[in-house]
Design an enzyme around this catalytic site. Structure first.
Site, PDB file in Angstrom:
ATOM      1  N   ARG B  30       0.833  -1.216   0.000  1.00  0.00           N
ATOM      2  CA  ARG B  30       0.000   0.000   0.000  1.00  0.00           C
ATOM      3  C   ARG B  30       0.870   1.270   0.000  1.00  0.00           C
ATOM      4  O   ARG B  30       1.016   1.931  -1.013  1.00  0.00           O
ATOM      5  CB  ARG B  30      -0.953  -0.023   1.207  1.00  0.00           C
ATOM      6  N   ASP B  31       1.505   1.551   1.111  1.00  0.00           N
ATOM      7  CA  ASP B  31       2.296   2.788   1.198  1.00  0.00           C
ATOM      8  C   ASP B  31       3.478   2.742   0.233  1.00  0.00           C
ATOM      9  O   ASP B  31       3.884   3.776  -0.314  1.00  0.00           O
ATOM     10  CB  ASP B  31       2.784   2.960   2.638  1.00  0.00           C
ATOM     11  N   HIS B 223       6.161   4.600  12.492  1.00  0.00           N
ATOM     12  CA  HIS B 223       6.193   4.568  11.029  1.00  0.00           C
ATOM     13  C   HIS B 223       7.229   5.604  10.580  1.00  0.00           C
ATOM     14  O   HIS B 223       6.920   6.787  10.458  1.00  0.00           O
ATOM     15  CB  HIS B 223       4.782   4.915  10.526  1.00  0.00           C
ATOM     16  N   HIS B 225      10.243   7.133   8.056  1.00  0.00           N
ATOM     17  CA  HIS B 225      10.812   7.209   6.707  1.00  0.00           C
ATOM     18  C   HIS B 225      12.299   7.522   6.838  1.00  0.00           C
ATOM     19  O   HIS B 225      12.735   8.159   7.795  1.00  0.00           O
ATOM     20  CB  HIS B 225      10.083   8.281   5.885  1.00  0.00           C
ATOM     21  N   CYS B 256      12.786   5.802  -4.084  1.00  0.00           N
ATOM     22  CA  CYS B 256      13.614   5.375  -5.204  1.00  0.00           C
ATOM     23  C   CYS B 256      15.072   5.712  -4.933  1.00  0.00           C
ATOM     24  O   CYS B 256      15.387   6.846  -4.569  1.00  0.00           O
ATOM     25  CB  CYS B 256      13.170   6.064  -6.484  1.00  0.00           C
ATOM     26  N   ASN B 265      10.055   4.362   2.953  1.00  0.00           N
ATOM     27  CA  ASN B 265       9.820   3.788   4.267  1.00  0.00           C
ATOM     28  C   ASN B 265      11.046   3.017   4.740  1.00  0.00           C
ATOM     29  O   ASN B 265      11.873   2.581   3.937  1.00  0.00           O
ATOM     30  CB  ASN B 265       8.665   2.778   4.183  1.00  0.00           C
TER      31      ASN B 265
END
Lengths: 314, 314
Positions: B30-31, B223, B225, B256, B265
């Site tokens: 999903r994310d 969560h 990043h 990327c 993430n």
């Protein structure tokens, strides 16, 4: 100058707390550039070292006196030291593998050196053409002569956590090798995770094993590679165990972001971002450092592996 | 089913210790995929979710019912759920932004949902077309109806540490927004560092602020990043503060490695490498996971941002 009295903090923090100040041992110009595919021109190296010092780094490992056959990237060591514009308050240690290297370093007028040992038999054979036990006979005259000349000597120890041929490395074996290097008269021992496999629990256990053997965390530095993404987490763990000197490489030099296996050093910028956020003093101006690494990435013709450099200078 | 009784550990570890077990909330499908430039074919998504479950992941956020205009990458949500081969013991929550999304999710027969709020005014305006205070009126009927249907509801909270428009976000503001989401009946609150700027001290302070407000760490997930390279260090810090659910993305999907600013993430593989080394159970077979992410990187036509994937599958 006595052993272990260079660059140590005045006080050792209590267990679990971060030090108020961290000394960054900047290895980009040596460990970084020696692992880059391109050979960087002398003028670029000189500008790099000048800009790193201007950004506030005070320990800048400048080059290596390993034979140019093995490390052609640093074959210009004498020329670099002759032209180096040394900044007030900064130290410029150089890597020295043996007595021939020491002769070259002394002739070049260096003020501080580092030797490098191995925590495993296989790497001692492959990297030093020696053995786990035999290597100390190589270092003894190097350290002894350097100390006699008044030079502080740091010791690197490679493969402190895992070895590609031998697997996990027993802590007792690492402690034994490290103690022997310190006993020769080295002021500091930098524990290297050369292949980047360590996790935080191993770091805690190894530092505790050194303490049990009478080596305080204040005599240790840590040198992590980010091969498995663990370098910063391991470094913060070591800081909470009382270590206050950290090796890192500006821009993460030494690991190519396009390589199949990125084996670069901890990026100095990613470390400084963490320490700035934690209120730990480093003396580094992050913006100036990022600008320096972005410029160097341009010289190398590829993006920096440092996440902070890519985020801020992208 | 009462609030906060899904996925919580039986015991909460004492301060500073790691939990014996961590639940990985896998957000790659999903994310991860919603932030990839390419739209991945349905069959590839189905194989991805199947392989992730085979690798031992038990919470797999499967897709999103955000309007396809905003997230075309996940426009096939209904088709995916219709064809999904659900594995025994695995949960497949889906993201739901509003009542229209809930209608679609219920029609698709989902068993668990997640809503997403904002800790800042600006991001509430930009991402939700609402406001920091007003957003809860949007979530109330979604959570209420879902709970009435017997669905557990997780809450995401974005921008918990820094906001690109507002800068550092006060902990009290984050706690207030988070408590309101939990009070609606959400069983868990996932604290998002959406722009990846947090450092370890902020993580400790925010979790402590929630505890002071009566929200235990066992009701929280994290969560992170990796924009500034801090994701794993922050995650381990949260685990030592009593959190035991971690969001991560297989292969670091969503960022990327060639982008100027990599904002992916935390890679599930880098997390599992750390937790395996620390003796913390995740139930994940790292080799199977790395093989899955290497395969997905091939489908996307570019290397994985995960350091572990690059090291082991490079």
């Amino acid at each position: 100058m006595g052993a272990r009295d260079v660059g140590l903090p005045a006080t050792v923090p209590s267990a679990g707390e971060l030090p108020a100040e961290v000394t960054i041992w900047e290895v980009g110009a040596r460990d970084g550039l020696q692992n880059e595919q391109s050979v960087v021109p002398l003028e670029v190296k000189l500008e790099f070292l000048g800009r790193l010092a201007d950004a506030g780094l005070t320990v800048l490992e400048a080059t290596s006196f390993v034979h140019p056959k093995w490390v052609p990237q640093l074959a210009d060591a004498e020329a670099l030291l002759a032209k180096l514009d040394r900044r007030d308050g900064a130290r410029y240690p150089v890597l020295v593998p043996n007595e021939r290297g020491l002769d070259r370093a002394l002739a070049a007028g260096v003020g501080e050196i580092a030797v490098f040992g191995s925590a495993t038999q296989t790497f001692a054979e492959r990297n030093l053409n020696s053995g786990l036990t035999e290597q100390f006979a190589l270092f003894e005259p190097v350290v002894g002569r350097a100390r006699a000349e008044g030079l502080p000597v740091r010791a690197y120890l490679s493969m402190c956590f895992g070895d590609p041929w031998e697997g996990p490395v027993p802590a007792a074996q690492v402690v034994d090798a490290g103690r022997r290097l310190l006993d020769l008269g080295c002021f500091q021992l930098s524990l290297g995770d050369t292949i980047g496999v360590a996790t935080a629990g191993q770091v805690e256990r190894l530092i505790a094993a050194f303490a049990d053997a009478g080596v305080p965390a204040s005599a240790l530095a840590v040198h992590f590679h980010d091969t498995y993404g663990q370098a910063l987490a391991n470094t913060l763990t070591a800081l909470r165990c009382g270590v206050s000197t950290v090796d890192s490489s500006a821009g993460g030099l030494g690991g190519c972001p396009y390589a199949e296996s990125a084996t670069g050093n901890l990026a100095t910028e990613d470390l400084v971002w963490a320490l700035d956020g934690l209120g730990v003093r480093t003396g580094v101006d992050l913006d100036a450092l990022v600008a320096t690494s972005a410029w160097m990435a341009g010289c190398l013709g590829r993006p920096s592996p440092s996440r902070v450099v890519r985020a801020l200078a992208g």
